[in-house]
Structures are given as C-alpha cells and as structure tokens.
Scaffold this motif. Structure first.
Motif, PDB file in Angstrom:
ATOM      1  N   LYS A  49       0.813  -1.225   0.000  1.00 35.05           N
ATOM      2  CA  LYS A  49       0.000   0.000   0.000  1.00 35.05           C
ATOM      3  C   LYS A  49       0.850   1.281   0.000  1.00 35.05           C
ATOM      4  O   LYS A  49       0.304   2.372   0.095  1.00 35.05           O
ATOM      5  CB  LYS A  49      -0.946  -0.020   1.203  1.00 35.05           C
ATOM      6  N   THR A  50       2.174   1.137  -0.096  1.00 33.37           N
ATOM      7  CA  THR A  50       3.040   2.327  -0.118  1.00 33.37           C
ATOM      8  C   THR A  50       3.208   2.811  -1.560  1.00 33.37           C
ATOM      9  O   THR A  50       3.062   2.028  -2.501  1.00 33.37           O
ATOM     10  CB  THR A  50       4.437   2.017   0.450  1.00 33.37           C
ATOM     11  N   PRO A  51       3.558   4.103  -1.738  1.00 37.74           N
ATOM     12  CA  PRO A  51       3.791   4.613  -3.097  1.00 37.74           C
ATOM     13  C   PRO A  51       5.014   3.982  -3.753  1.00 37.74           C
ATOM     14  O   PRO A  51       5.152   4.009  -4.965  1.00 37.74           O
ATOM     15  CB  PRO A  51       4.020   6.115  -2.887  1.00 37.74           C
ATOM     16  N   TYR A  52       5.929   3.413  -2.936  1.00 39.84           N
ATOM     17  CA  TYR A  52       7.158   2.870  -3.529  1.00 39.84           C
ATOM     18  C   TYR A  52       7.098   1.349  -3.725  1.00 39.84           C
ATOM     19  O   TYR A  52       8.120   0.708  -3.961  1.00 39.84           O
ATOM     20  CB  TYR A  52       8.387   3.265  -2.688  1.00 39.84           C
ATOM     21  N   ALA A  53       5.902   0.765  -3.653  1.00 39.00           N
ATOM     22  CA  ALA A  53       5.764  -0.690  -3.860  1.00 39.00           C
ATOM     23  C   ALA A  53       6.401  -1.160  -5.185  1.00 39.00           C
ATOM     24  O   ALA A  53       7.122  -2.166  -5.192  1.00 39.00           O
ATOM     25  CB  ALA A  53       4.299  -1.103  -3.791  1.00 39.00           C
ATOM     26  N   PRO A  54       6.202  -0.447  -6.318  1.00 37.44           N
ATOM     27  CA  PRO A  54       6.822  -0.925  -7.573  1.00 37.44           C
ATOM     28  C   PRO A  54       8.351  -0.893  -7.515  1.00 37.44           C
ATOM     29  O   PRO A  54       9.015  -1.759  -8.073  1.00 37.44           O
ATOM     30  CB  PRO A  54       6.309   0.062  -8.629  1.00 37.44           C
ATOM     31  N   GLU A  55       8.886   0.093  -6.812  1.00 33.74           N
ATOM     32  CA  GLU A  55      10.345   0.249  -6.697  1.00 33.74           C
ATOM     33  C   GLU A  55      10.960  -0.924  -5.917  1.00 33.74           C
ATOM     34  O   GLU A  55      12.103  -1.312  -6.159  1.00 33.74           O
ATOM     35  CB  GLU A  55      10.617   1.581  -5.967  1.00 33.74           C
ATOM     36  N   ILE A  56      10.201  -1.484  -4.964  1.00 33.93           N
ATOM     37  CA  ILE A  56      10.752  -2.563  -4.151  1.00 33.93           C
ATOM     38  C   ILE A  56      10.274  -3.950  -4.600  1.00 33.93           C
ATOM     39  O   ILE A  56      10.563  -4.950  -3.967  1.00 33.93           O
ATOM     40  CB  ILE A  56      10.445  -2.365  -2.641  1.00 33.93           C
ATOM     41  N   GLY A  57       9.550  -3.994  -5.720  1.00 31.37           N
ATOM     42  CA  GLY A  57       9.198  -5.288  -6.295  1.00 31.37           C
ATOM     43  C   GLY A  57       8.105  -6.025  -5.564  1.00 31.37           C
ATOM     44  O   GLY A  57       8.094  -7.259  -5.535  1.00 31.37           O
ATOM     45  N   VAL A  58       7.163  -5.286  -4.953  1.00 33.20           N
ATOM     46  CA  VAL A  58       6.039  -5.932  -4.266  1.00 33.20           C
ATOM     47  C   VAL A  58       4.759  -5.706  -5.066  1.00 33.20           C
ATOM     48  O   VAL A  58       4.391  -4.563  -5.340  1.00 33.20           O
ATOM     49  CB  VAL A  58       5.850  -5.374  -2.832  1.00 33.20           C
ATOM     50  N   PHE A  59       4.116  -6.786  -5.468  1.00 35.52           N
ATOM     51  CA  PHE A  59       2.832  -6.671  -6.186  1.00 35.52           C
ATOM     52  C   PHE A  59       2.076  -7.988  -6.027  1.00 35.52           C
ATOM     53  O   PHE A  59       2.611  -8.955  -5.486  1.00 35.52           O
ATOM     54  CB  PHE A  59       3.055  -6.325  -7.675  1.00 35.52           C
ATOM     55  N   LEU A  60       0.836  -8.015  -6.468  1.00 31.39           N
ATOM     56  CA  LEU A  60       0.018  -9.236  -6.408  1.00 31.39           C
ATOM     57  C   LEU A  60       0.002  -9.901  -7.771  1.00 31.39           C
ATOM     58  O   LEU A  60      -0.004  -9.219  -8.808  1.00 31.39           O
ATOM     59  CB  LEU A  60      -1.414  -8.904  -5.990  1.00 31.39           C
ATOM     60  N   GLN A  61      -0.016 -11.230  -7.771  1.00 30.95           N
ATOM     61  CA  GLN A  61      -0.129 -11.957  -9.036  1.00 30.95           C
ATOM     62  C   GLN A  61      -0.858 -13.275  -8.780  1.00 30.95           C
ATOM     63  O   GLN A  61      -0.710 -13.874  -7.717  1.00 30.95           O
ATOM     64  CB  GLN A  61       1.262 -12.231  -9.614  1.00 30.95           C
ATOM     65  N   SER A  62      -1.631 -13.678  -9.756  1.00 30.75           N
ATOM     66  CA  SER A  62      -2.353 -14.956  -9.646  1.00 30.75           C
ATOM     67  C   SER A  62      -1.581 -16.041 -10.380  1.00 30.75           C
ATOM     68  O   SER A  62      -0.805 -15.758 -11.304  1.00 30.75           O
ATOM     69  CB  SER A  62      -3.747 -14.826 -10.270  1.00 30.75           C
ATOM     70  N   GLY A  63      -1.813 -17.283  -9.964  1.00 29.51           N
ATOM     71  CA  GLY A  63      -1.140 -18.368 -10.658  1.00 29.51           C
ATOM     72  C   GLY A  63      -1.612 -19.733 -10.192  1.00 29.51           C
ATOM     73  O   GLY A  63      -2.456 -19.855  -9.303  1.00 29.51           O
ATOM     74  N   TRP A  64      -1.042 -20.745 -10.836  1.00 31.00           N
ATOM     75  CA  TRP A  64      -1.433 -22.136 -10.594  1.00 31.00           C
ATOM     76  C   TRP A  64      -0.237 -22.989 -10.172  1.00 31.00           C
ATOM     77  O   TRP A  64       0.883 -22.782 -10.660  1.00 31.00           O
ATOM     78  CB  TRP A  64      -1.963 -22.784 -11.870  1.00 31.00           C
ATOM     79  N   VAL A  65      -0.498 -23.952  -9.320  1.00 32.58           N
ATOM     80  CA  VAL A  65       0.395 -25.099  -9.150  1.00 32.58           C
ATOM     81  C   VAL A  65      -0.391 -26.297  -9.677  1.00 32.58           C
ATOM     82  O   VAL A  65      -1.561 -26.472  -9.324  1.00 32.58           O
ATOM     83  CB  VAL A  65       0.756 -25.325  -7.666  1.00 32.58           C
ATOM     84  N   ALA A  66       0.246 -27.081 -10.559  1.00 33.47           N
ATOM     85  CA  ALA A  66      -0.404 -28.306 -11.047  1.00 33.47           C
ATOM     86  C   ALA A  66       0.505 -29.483 -10.729  1.00 33.47           C
ATOM     87  O   ALA A  66       1.726 -29.384 -10.864  1.00 33.47           O
ATOM     88  CB  ALA A  66      -0.636 -28.215 -12.554  1.00 33.47           C
ATOM     89  N   TRP A  67      -0.102 -30.597 -10.266  1.00 36.50           N
ATOM     90  CA  TRP A  67       0.724 -31.759  -9.921  1.00 36.50           C
ATOM     91  C   TRP A  67       0.121 -33.039 -10.464  1.00 36.50           C
ATOM     92  O   TRP A  67      -1.034 -33.081 -10.888  1.00 36.50           O
ATOM     93  CB  TRP A  67       0.974 -31.825  -8.414  1.00 36.50           C
ATOM     94  N   MET A  68       0.935 -34.088 -10.437  1.00 33.43           N
ATOM     95  CA  MET A  68       0.548 -35.347 -11.073  1.00 33.43           C
ATOM     96  C   MET A  68      -0.248 -36.282 -10.161  1.00 33.43           C
ATOM     97  O   MET A  68      -0.912 -37.191 -10.637  1.00 33.43           O
ATOM     98  CB  MET A  68       1.799 -36.099 -11.570  1.00 33.43           C
ATOM     99  N   HIS A  69      -0.162 -36.071  -8.838  1.00 35.43           N
ATOM    100  CA  HIS A  69      -0.901 -36.972  -7.945  1.00 35.43           C
ATOM    101  C   HIS A  69      -2.324 -36.449  -7.732  1.00 35.43           C
ATOM    102  O   HIS A  69      -2.591 -35.274  -7.923  1.00 35.43           O
ATOM    103  CB  HIS A  69      -0.181 -37.110  -6.595  1.00 35.43           C
ATOM    104  N   THR A  70      -3.207 -37.342  -7.340  1.00 33.10           N
ATOM    105  CA  THR A  70      -4.545 -36.885  -6.993  1.00 33.10           C
ATOM    106  C   THR A  70      -4.448 -36.227  -5.628  1.00 33.10           C
ATOM    107  O   THR A  70      -3.593 -36.565  -4.823  1.00 33.10           O
ATOM    108  CB  THR A  70      -5.566 -38.038  -6.972  1.00 33.10           C
ATOM    109  N   SER A  71      -5.350 -35.337  -5.372  1.00 37.29           N
ATOM    110  CA  SER A  71      -5.076 -34.316  -4.378  1.00 37.29           C
ATOM    111  C   SER A  71      -5.007 -34.746  -2.935  1.00 37.29           C
ATOM    112  O   SER A  71      -5.560 -35.735  -2.521  1.00 37.29           O
ATOM    113  CB  SER A  71      -6.140 -33.258  -4.485  1.00 37.29           C
ATOM    114  N   VAL A  72      -4.268 -33.925  -2.212  1.00 35.30           N
ATOM    115  CA  VAL A  72      -4.209 -34.028  -0.756  1.00 35.30           C
ATOM    116  C   VAL A  72      -5.149 -32.960  -0.190  1.00 35.30           C
ATOM    117  O   VAL A  72      -5.734 -32.193  -0.940  1.00 35.30           O
ATOM    118  CB  VAL A  72      -2.764 -33.785  -0.259  1.00 35.30           C
ATOM    119  N   GLU A  73      -5.246 -32.888   1.118  1.00 40.18           N
ATOM    120  CA  GLU A  73      -6.143 -31.884   1.699  1.00 40.18           C
ATOM    121  C   GLU A  73      -5.569 -30.471   1.519  1.00 40.18           C
ATOM    122  O   GLU A  73      -4.366 -30.304   1.312  1.00 40.18           O
ATOM    123  CB  GLU A  73      -6.370 -32.188   3.182  1.00 40.18           C
TER     124      GLU A  73
END
Length: 360
Positions: free
Chosen positions: A94-118
C-alpha cells in the motif's frame, strides 16, 4: 538545539551501544536487519551487516519471488511467521514505492501429477484459493491430475534487496564484505550475532542438517506472461518440473532442483532441461529472448532453525548472544519477513536486559 540533541544521540549510540552483527545479506539477513531497526529503534544499537556475497550475487536474487508456503501441516509458530510476513507485505503493497521494491500481487497455478491431498492450513492467507477447474486441467495443464489456483504476493528480491540495503544504510547500518569461517571470529567485536548464513551454516556452525538444493533459472523477455505456473511430478511428455513466473521487467523460467549439489556455475545441460520443459508445457515461450541465466543454492533443512544460543568466547571468556535464523529451504521469500519479526523481538528483549543491567 536540534543539532545538540542529534549529537548527543550519536555519541550515545557509539559509546554504550549493543553491537549487533547480522551475518548474511540475502533476503533472510536483510529482512532481519530491517525489522530490528524498525521495531527496536536506533538508540542503543550499533548494527553491522557482514557477508561474502551481496545483491545481485545472492541465492535470493535467483528466487522466483512467489509468496507461497510449502504444502504441509504447520505448527502454531510457523503459522505466526506466515501471518507476520503477510502483514508486512500488505503494508508494503500500500506504499507509493511498492513498484520500486518489487512488491505486487499476481495470480497463478500449481499443477501436480498426484490426486489431491487436503488443502493447506494457510489457504486463507492467500486470496481466492481454489482447486483447478476442468477447463484449466484439460487445456492449460493436460495430463496433470490436480493442483490449486490463488492470488498472492510477489516479492522480487533483485528490487527488494537494493531497496532494503539503501534503507538500512540511511539508518546508519554498516555493510562489511568478509567471508566468516566461524562465529568465534566475531565474538570479540560483537555482543549479538544474528546468524543468517543460509546454506553456509553447514560450515559456519557445522550444521550437517543443512544441505544445498541447487537451482538454475533463466530470465526471458515474455511480457505476455501475466501469471505464475508451477508444474510438479513425472509427466508423460513434459520433462522435469518446469515453472514460469511473470515479473515486473522479465519473466523467470526454471525447473532445476538438485539436492546435495554445491555447484554455483550455470550448467548448459540444465539450460537445455529448463528450455525443453518450459517450451513443452508453454509453447508460446519458444520465441522468447533469453536475457540472463543464474544459479543459486537453496538452504534446505528439515525445519527452520530460529533460536537463541548463549556462547562464550574461547579467548576472552566474553558471553555472546547468538540468534540463529537459517534453513528456510525453497521458501526464503515466504518465511523471511515473518522470521525477521521474531528475531527483532529477541533483540528487543536483549536490549531491555542490557538497559536493566546498565541501571543496576
């Protein structure tokens, strides 16, 4: 009058100050130093950061920068570290210098080969955690069995570390480039040693539970990549464990995890492995221009070592306080700011103990 007050404070810091050295200048070392200075104040504290490698040459500079804890059960203490880290990143975002310090939000996926755990216990710390849809598994990650999607913090070390270094220098922190073989070398000059040596703890404190997991990455020009995607497990036609992470200036691609390997140099065989895996999974990257390659050693350990130890200097007999903070594995970005908060609390307590002794 203001000048006089400032001069008095400077003299006080130089004379009766508690001399603290942070050993290590990766994300764990600089985060620890930053939170000590912010939470304890500069009065009564004389802080030095000592390391043989500084940004851009640390393992942290090679990191993808995704705030994503390991998928396993967490102790109450570990959950507290994650919450503290999350609060600090929220404040930075929430600071004005967030871009300068490399802080931002991003969405993404982890995909794996086993059937899921909890679902992991930290799922509510990230935003919008969910399992992948049928469309995502069919079209984005064919043959992968499960995984998750979420929106989380990104912390780009190659921006954050220079920012943190400058902030610390402005607060009067000294930086010393030196390779330390043993903590005994420092016990004459310092009252408190904060040991953030990462994989170096294997030699510096003879901790054989620490071992490297070598990683190699490439930075490419692919501005169309707006998400992170991590693939895990043995796939029928995608080799290795490729990952792609969209950054503020370049896209990071990787997929090398070699336990027990201490080699810092880039290996052309691993370059080929990364390229083959990433382009098989994400064909749009075949034409991406490679900007640079880097190698780092993740400091693996069964659990993070964050604890106080009282040591006696073998020569002078002085009592030294050591705070160990290392063994963050493949998740240094995730753990560092939370563990740093606990380090700052320990230093604050030591400062309080010192001022009580001074009054007595």
């Amino acid at each position: 009058q203001h000048g006089t007050v400032l001069e008095v404070r400077q003299v006080r810091v130089q004379d009766g100050a508690m001399k603290v050295v942070v050993l290590g200048a990766g994300i764990v070392g600089l985060s620890s130093a930053l939170r000590i200075m912010e939470d304890c104040g500069t009065a009564g504290l004389d802080l030095t950061i000592m390391a043989d490698k500084f940004t851009p040459n640390t393992t942290s500079d090679v990191a993808a920068g995704i705030w994503c804890p390991p998928r396993r059960q967490m102790s109450a203490r570990e959950m507290q570290w994650l919450k503290w880290a999350h609060e600090y990143l929220t404040m930075l975002l929430k600071t004005p210098y967030a871009p300068e310090i490399g802080v931002f939000l991003q969405s993404g996926w982890v995909a794996w080969m086993h059937t899921s755990v909890e679902d992991p216990p930290w799922k509510d710390l990230v935003q919008g955690y969910r399992r992948p849809t049928e469309w995502e598994l069919t079209h984005l990650f064919p043959e992968y069995k499960d995984g998750f999607f979420c929106t989380t913090f990104m912390l780009e070390s190659r921006l954050f570390l220079p920012w943190a270094s400058n902030r610390l220098k402005n607060l009067g922190v000294k930086f010393v480039e030196r390779k330390v073989q043993s903590l005994d070398e420092l016990s004459v000059d310092y009252d408190v040693i904060i040991n953030c040596t990462g994989v170096g703890a294997h030699d510096v404190v003879d901790d054989t539970n620490v071992y490297p997991s070598r990683g190699q990455v490439m930075r490419v020009k692919a501005p169309w990549v707006k998400h992170w995607m991590l693939l895990e497990g043995k796939h029928p036609y995608i080799p290795g464990i490729p990952y792609v992470v969209g950054g503020s200036n370049t896209t990071l691609i990787g997929g090398i995890r070699q336990d027990g390997k201490w080699e810092w140099n880039n290996d052309p065989r691993d370059t080929k492995k990364i390229w083959d895996g990433v382009t098989a999974a994400f064909p749009a990257l075949k034409g991406a221009e490679v900007v640079e390659e880097m190698t780092g050693l993740r400091p693996m350990r069964e659990e993070i070592r964050l604890e106080k130890e009282t040591r006696n200097d073998p020569v002078s007999g002085r009592t030294i306080q050591v705070i160990h903070n290392y063994g963050h594995g493949a998740n240094g970005i995730t753990w560092s700011l939370g563990c740093a908060k606990e380090v700052a609390l320990m230093v604050k307590q030591l400062l309080g103990d010192q001022s009580v002794k001074a009054r007595l």
